[in-house]
Design a protein around this motif. Structure first.
Motif, PDB file in Angstrom:
ATOM      1  N   ASP A 118       0.547  -1.133  -0.345  1.00  0.00           N
ATOM      2  CA  ASP A 118      -0.031  -0.330   0.085  1.00  0.00           C
ATOM      3  C   ASP A 118       0.814   1.379  -0.279  1.00  0.00           C
ATOM      4  O   ASP A 118       2.366   1.210   0.298  1.00  0.00           O
ATOM      5  CB  ASP A 118      -0.480  -0.122   1.193  1.00  0.00           C
ATOM      6  N   GLN A 119       0.242   2.006   0.184  1.00  0.00           N
ATOM      7  CA  GLN A 119       0.971   3.074   0.200  1.00  0.00           C
ATOM      8  C   GLN A 119       1.917   3.953   1.418  1.00  0.00           C
ATOM      9  O   GLN A 119       2.829   4.087   0.037  1.00  0.00           O
ATOM     10  CB  GLN A 119      -0.181   4.985   0.013  1.00  0.00           C
ATOM     11  N   ASN A 153      -4.918   6.486  -6.911  1.00  0.00           N
ATOM     12  CA  ASN A 153      -4.125   7.301  -6.350  1.00  0.00           C
ATOM     13  C   ASN A 153      -2.406   6.516  -6.472  1.00  0.00           C
ATOM     14  O   ASN A 153      -1.804   7.781  -6.117  1.00  0.00           O
ATOM     15  CB  ASN A 153      -4.614   8.431  -5.417  1.00  0.00           C
ATOM     16  N   MET A 154      -2.229   5.851  -6.514  1.00  0.00           N
ATOM     17  CA  MET A 154      -1.251   5.100  -6.501  1.00  0.00           C
ATOM     18  C   MET A 154      -0.318   5.075  -7.577  1.00  0.00           C
ATOM     19  O   MET A 154       0.866   5.329  -6.997  1.00  0.00           O
ATOM     20  CB  MET A 154      -0.884   3.103  -6.284  1.00  0.00           C
ATOM     21  N   LEU A 155      -0.848   5.327  -8.633  1.00  0.00           N
ATOM     22  CA  LEU A 155      -0.197   5.759  -9.940  1.00  0.00           C
ATOM     23  C   LEU A 155       0.977   7.303  -9.562  1.00  0.00           C
ATOM     24  O   LEU A 155       2.035   6.936  -9.293  1.00  0.00           O
ATOM     25  CB  LEU A 155      -0.734   5.628 -11.262  1.00  0.00           C
ATOM     26  N   SER A 156       0.281   7.650  -8.815  1.00  0.00           N
ATOM     27  CA  SER A 156       0.906   9.222  -8.852  1.00  0.00           C
ATOM     28  C   SER A 156       1.338   8.871  -7.068  1.00  0.00           C
ATOM     29  O   SER A 156       2.578   9.743  -7.739  1.00  0.00           O
ATOM     30  CB  SER A 156      -0.418  10.284  -8.792  1.00  0.00           C
ATOM     31  N   VAL A 157       1.357   7.709  -6.755  1.00  0.00           N
ATOM     32  CA  VAL A 157       2.052   8.331  -5.713  1.00  0.00           C
ATOM     33  C   VAL A 157       3.327   7.537  -5.877  1.00  0.00           C
ATOM     34  O   VAL A 157       5.194   7.749  -6.058  1.00  0.00           O
ATOM     35  CB  VAL A 157       1.203   7.367  -4.411  1.00  0.00           C
ATOM     36  N   LEU A 158       3.521   6.477  -6.766  1.00  0.00           N
ATOM     37  CA  LEU A 158       4.557   6.023  -7.486  1.00  0.00           C
ATOM     38  C   LEU A 158       5.719   7.266  -8.485  1.00  0.00           C
ATOM     39  O   LEU A 158       6.348   7.399  -8.460  1.00  0.00           O
ATOM     40  CB  LEU A 158       3.802   4.785  -8.016  1.00  0.00           C
ATOM     41  N   PHE A 159       5.070   8.176  -9.108  1.00  0.00           N
ATOM     42  CA  PHE A 159       5.433   8.865  -9.703  1.00  0.00           C
ATOM     43  C   PHE A 159       6.059   9.828  -8.308  1.00  0.00           C
ATOM     44  O   PHE A 159       7.462  10.523  -9.179  1.00  0.00           O
ATOM     45  CB  PHE A 159       4.939   9.117 -10.473  1.00  0.00           C
ATOM     46  N   GLY A 162       9.274   8.622  -7.021  1.00  0.00           N
ATOM     47  CA  GLY A 162      10.365   8.435  -8.126  1.00  0.00           C
ATOM     48  C   GLY A 162      10.234   7.153  -9.235  1.00  0.00           C
ATOM     49  O   GLY A 162      11.960   7.306 -10.171  1.00  0.00           O
ATOM     50  N   PHE A 163       9.484   6.633  -9.195  1.00  0.00           N
ATOM     51  CA  PHE A 163       9.273   6.183 -10.166  1.00  0.00           C
ATOM     52  C   PHE A 163       9.161   5.989 -11.478  1.00  0.00           C
ATOM     53  O   PHE A 163       8.132   7.021 -11.655  1.00  0.00           O
ATOM     54  CB  PHE A 163       8.501   5.094 -10.486  1.00  0.00           C
ATOM     55  N   ASN A 164      10.000   6.028 -12.714  1.00  0.00           N
ATOM     56  CA  ASN A 164       9.655   6.726 -14.078  1.00  0.00           C
ATOM     57  C   ASN A 164       9.794   5.665 -15.181  1.00  0.00           C
ATOM     58  O   ASN A 164       9.268   5.893 -16.391  1.00  0.00           O
ATOM     59  CB  ASN A 164      10.735   7.286 -14.374  1.00  0.00           C
ATOM     60  N   ARG A 165       9.150   4.056 -14.851  1.00  0.00           N
ATOM     61  CA  ARG A 165       8.514   2.968 -15.744  1.00  0.00           C
ATOM     62  C   ARG A 165       7.573   2.241 -14.831  1.00  0.00           C
ATOM     63  O   ARG A 165       8.195   1.615 -14.083  1.00  0.00           O
ATOM     64  CB  ARG A 165      10.359   2.361 -16.380  1.00  0.00           C
ATOM     65  N   VAL A 166       6.975   2.346 -15.933  1.00  0.00           N
ATOM     66  CA  VAL A 166       5.727   1.183 -15.493  1.00  0.00           C
ATOM     67  C   VAL A 166       6.039   0.366 -16.155  1.00  0.00           C
ATOM     68  O   VAL A 166       5.433   0.513 -17.313  1.00  0.00           O
ATOM     69  CB  VAL A 166       3.845   1.645 -15.342  1.00  0.00           C
ATOM     70  N   GLU A 196      -3.454   7.711 -18.371  1.00  0.00           N
ATOM     71  CA  GLU A 196      -2.898   7.985 -16.386  1.00  0.00           C
ATOM     72  C   GLU A 196      -1.521   8.458 -16.395  1.00  0.00           C
ATOM     73  O   GLU A 196      -1.235   9.651 -15.950  1.00  0.00           O
ATOM     74  CB  GLU A 196      -3.364   7.872 -15.529  1.00  0.00           C
ATOM     75  N   ALA A 197      -0.977   7.289 -16.968  1.00  0.00           N
ATOM     76  CA  ALA A 197       0.387   6.821 -16.750  1.00  0.00           C
ATOM     77  C   ALA A 197       1.837   7.861 -17.447  1.00  0.00           C
ATOM     78  O   ALA A 197       1.939   8.764 -17.382  1.00  0.00           O
ATOM     79  CB  ALA A 197       1.009   5.353 -16.856  1.00  0.00           C
ATOM     80  N   ARG A 198       0.320   8.009 -18.803  1.00  0.00           N
ATOM     81  CA  ARG A 198       1.115   9.556 -19.550  1.00  0.00           C
ATOM     82  C   ARG A 198       1.514  10.489 -18.793  1.00  0.00           C
ATOM     83  O   ARG A 198       1.815  11.029 -19.180  1.00  0.00           O
ATOM     84  CB  ARG A 198       0.881   9.066 -21.041  1.00  0.00           C
ATOM     85  N   GLN A 199       0.096  10.692 -18.716  1.00  0.00           N
ATOM     86  CA  GLN A 199       0.135  12.124 -17.776  1.00  0.00           C
ATOM     87  C   GLN A 199       0.585  12.133 -16.946  1.00  0.00           C
ATOM     88  O   GLN A 199       0.824  13.739 -16.765  1.00  0.00           O
ATOM     89  CB  GLN A 199      -2.014  12.695 -17.757  1.00  0.00           C
ATOM     90  N   LEU A 200       0.892  11.783 -16.231  1.00  0.00           N
ATOM     91  CA  LEU A 200       1.917  11.934 -15.269  1.00  0.00           C
ATOM     92  C   LEU A 200       2.842  12.340 -15.834  1.00  0.00           C
ATOM     93  O   LEU A 200       3.826  12.623 -14.640  1.00  0.00           O
ATOM     94  CB  LEU A 200       1.459  10.580 -13.998  1.00  0.00           C
ATOM     95  N   GLY A 201       3.349  12.016 -16.361  1.00  0.00           N
ATOM     96  CA  GLY A 201       4.829  11.416 -17.138  1.00  0.00           C
ATOM     97  C   GLY A 201       5.670  10.613 -17.260  1.00  0.00           C
ATOM     98  O   GLY A 201       7.018  10.725 -17.000  1.00  0.00           O
ATOM     99  N   PHE A 202       5.419   9.140 -16.616  1.00  0.00           N
ATOM    100  CA  PHE A 202       6.188   8.209 -16.722  1.00  0.00           C
ATOM    101  C   PHE A 202       6.908   8.051 -18.321  1.00  0.00           C
ATOM    102  O   PHE A 202       6.019   8.479 -19.356  1.00  0.00           O
ATOM    103  CB  PHE A 202       5.458   7.161 -17.168  1.00  0.00           C
ATOM    104  N   LYS A 203       8.060   8.384 -18.306  1.00  0.00           N
ATOM    105  CA  LYS A 203       9.116   7.865 -19.058  1.00  0.00           C
ATOM    106  C   LYS A 203       8.860   7.065 -19.631  1.00  0.00           C
ATOM    107  O   LYS A 203       8.990   6.698 -21.854  1.00  0.00           O
ATOM    108  CB  LYS A 203      10.267   8.093 -19.386  1.00  0.00           C
ATOM    109  N   SER A 204       8.224   5.866 -19.147  1.00  0.00           N
ATOM    110  CA  SER A 204       7.963   3.954 -20.355  1.00  0.00           C
ATOM    111  C   SER A 204       6.594   3.463 -20.088  1.00  0.00           C
ATOM    112  O   SER A 204       6.392   3.784 -18.927  1.00  0.00           O
ATOM    113  CB  SER A 204       8.999   3.658 -19.983  1.00  0.00           C
ATOM    114  N   VAL A 205       5.714   3.087 -20.637  1.00  0.00           N
ATOM    115  CA  VAL A 205       4.656   2.564 -20.277  1.00  0.00           C
ATOM    116  C   VAL A 205       4.540   1.507 -20.654  1.00  0.00           C
ATOM    117  O   VAL A 205       4.689   1.451 -21.977  1.00  0.00           O
ATOM    118  CB  VAL A 205       3.774   2.784 -20.639  1.00  0.00           C
ATOM    119  N   ASN A 206       4.668   0.242 -20.138  1.00  0.00           N
ATOM    120  CA  ASN A 206       5.205  -0.940 -20.379  1.00  0.00           C
ATOM    121  C   ASN A 206       3.998  -2.691 -20.774  1.00  0.00           C
ATOM    122  O   ASN A 206       3.087  -1.910 -19.953  1.00  0.00           O
ATOM    123  CB  ASN A 206       6.654  -1.614 -20.725  1.00  0.00           C
TER     124      ASN A 206
END
Length: 456
Positions: A118-119, A153-159, A162-166, A196-206
């Motif tokens: 969890d968060q 909201n977990m994707l936002s928390v991950l970003f 410092g996470f930049n790839r999901v 959402e991942a792209r909007q948050l700014g993750f560099k790579s979405v796989n």
């Protein structure tokens, strides 16, 4: 390099056997029990590397997926992750002292389901790592995600952490297939998470997909791949499901009569190749695709692609430190692994902080063969004079038996062997694992190749 595939049904029928995936050479089946903390310290003393890749294994899952062969613990008890983090913190503290001169260039959380945390638990883990390791400012930080278990909201928390790839574990969009493997998910929810991942700014979405699951048909899986392509992921892994119910108890819940036949499985992969290629993706190798401007594709074009326990990577010059139950490390010329059972991992950490229990140190022959296999599996070509200079060998003499084995493959136009190069052809790229097996000195000692998955 022209990265094309020439599909040949007759060769597939002839050569579709079982073989290693070569995330390492020697493979994990060759690890020796009793690899000690002192062996690990010796490995560290013999390497001058200052670059580190970190892998953290989170073994917990909320629900059992019937196809899964990963090392996981299915539980609804969130507090078990708190206990796990207590032991992980002890291991991190003990290991980090040995890697003070390293800078971390890459972090990856795998499992199990890393987003089981969890968060508060995820924040605690990242704070531990930041406290004990020195991260490069632009370090790659990736995490595997089960879309079904991701809290709001977990994707936002991950970003923010410092996470930049999901990487989303999707497997299939078909409702019937999802029910058959006990992994029901909403396609719309997956699509929204990618957006959402792209909007948050993750560099790579796989995305990770699997073919050969129960109730899949060539038509249904083609529809799934079309749906995936519409999401435009940066990288895609399309794995061949290996049905091994004798090894993985959960797979016994899958009915044999529901599995697609071999012909249909091949059709699924053939269709996937055509669909992904038409959509502008490059086949990096085996079952991995990437967009042409992705760093993996660029590294392959530049001859810099590498392969390790995290699959294809651009960080081949890093030592790899695995933390947590069952995790594998590769430091210098040594490979070592933590206990696979949670109770054994806890006991090892409690005893010394270092949980290493098995592994091996590569000898000169291992290093040579590992280099040859890595070049072939990453780049489909081998520069023989470079290998001869680096290792002080006569390639033709040293690999006489391997070259004999390759003659049959060469006769089937799967590769060409010239005085200075070995080049895998468009026909042979599907069989790169078989080509690499010719250079594997350990296979003769590992009679049960059924422990490996089929090459296609």
């Amino acid at each position: 390099m022209q990265n094309t595939i020439d599909w040949d049904d007759s060769l597939i029928k002839k050569y579709n056997v079982s073989g290693p995936r070569y995330t390492s050479y020697p493979t994990a089946l060759s690890f020796n029990d009793g690899f000690s903390k002192q062996d690990m310290l010796s490995a560290l003393a013999q390497t001058n590397n200052k670059k580190l890749s970190l892998y953290i294994h989170i073994p917990f899952c909320h629900q059992l997926c019937y196809y899964c062969g990963c090392n996981k613990i299915v539980t609804r008890h969130q507090h078990k992750a708190d206990l796990y983090l207590d032991y992980l913190e002890q291991e991190i503290t003990a290991q980090a002292k040995l890697y003070q001169h390293y800078e971390v260039e890459q972090l990856h959380l795998g499992g199990g389901t890393p987003t089981f945390l969890d968060q508060a638990q995820m924040t605690r883990l990242i704070n531990m790592l930041n406290q004990h390791f020195q991260f490069k400012a632009d370090a790659q930080k990736g995490i595997e995600i089960d879309p079904r278990s991701l809290a709001d909201n977990m994707l936002s928390v991950l970003f923010q952490l410092g996470f930049n790839r999901v990487s989303f574990g999707i497997q299939d969009f078909n409702d019937d297939v999802q029910k058959a493997v006990n992994r029901e998910q909403c396609a719309e929810n997956v699509a929204n998470l990618v957006i959402e991942a792209r909007q948050l700014g993750f560099k790579s979405v796989n995305a990770d997909m699997i073919y050969g699951l129960p109730l899949q048909t060539p038509e249904s899986f083609a529809a799934t791949i079309d749906q995936l392509i519409s999401l435009s992921p940066d990288r895609v892994s399309v794995f061949n499901y290996a049905h091994l119910p004798d090894r993985f108890a959960a797979q016994r819940k899958i009915k044999d009569q529901d599995l697609p036949c071999a012909t249909d499985k091949l059709a699924m992969f053939k269709n996937t190749l055509a669909q992904m290629t038409a959509a502008g993706y490059v086949l990096i190798g085996m079952d991995h695709f990437a967009k042409k401007d992705d760093s993996l594709a660029i590294a392959q074009q530049q001859g810099l692609l590498h392969r390790n326990f995290q699959g294809y990577t651009t960080h081949g010059d890093c030592d790899l430190l695995g933390l947590g139950v069952s995790s594998i490390s590769q430091v210098g010329n040594s490979i070592f692994q933590n206990p696979k059972e949670l109770k054994d991992y806890y006991q090892a950490v409690e005893t010394s902080g270092i949980a290493v229990c098995k592994g091996l140190t590569l000898n000169d022959d291992d290093c040579l063969r590992a280099d040859v296999i890595r070049q072939l599996i990453c780049h489909f070509t081998l520069d023989i004079p470079t290998i001869e200079r680096q290792y002080g060998i006569n390639f033709k003499v040293y690999f006489a038996s391997a070259l004999v084995q390759l003659q049959t493959l060469a006769a089937d136009n799967m590769l060409s062997v010239e005085p200075k190069t070995i080049t895998v052809t468009a026909k042979g790229r599907l069989f790169i694992r078989i080509i690499c097996m010719a250079f594997d000195a350990y296979l003769q000692r590992q009679a049960k190749l059924t422990r490996f998955s089929q090459v296609i």
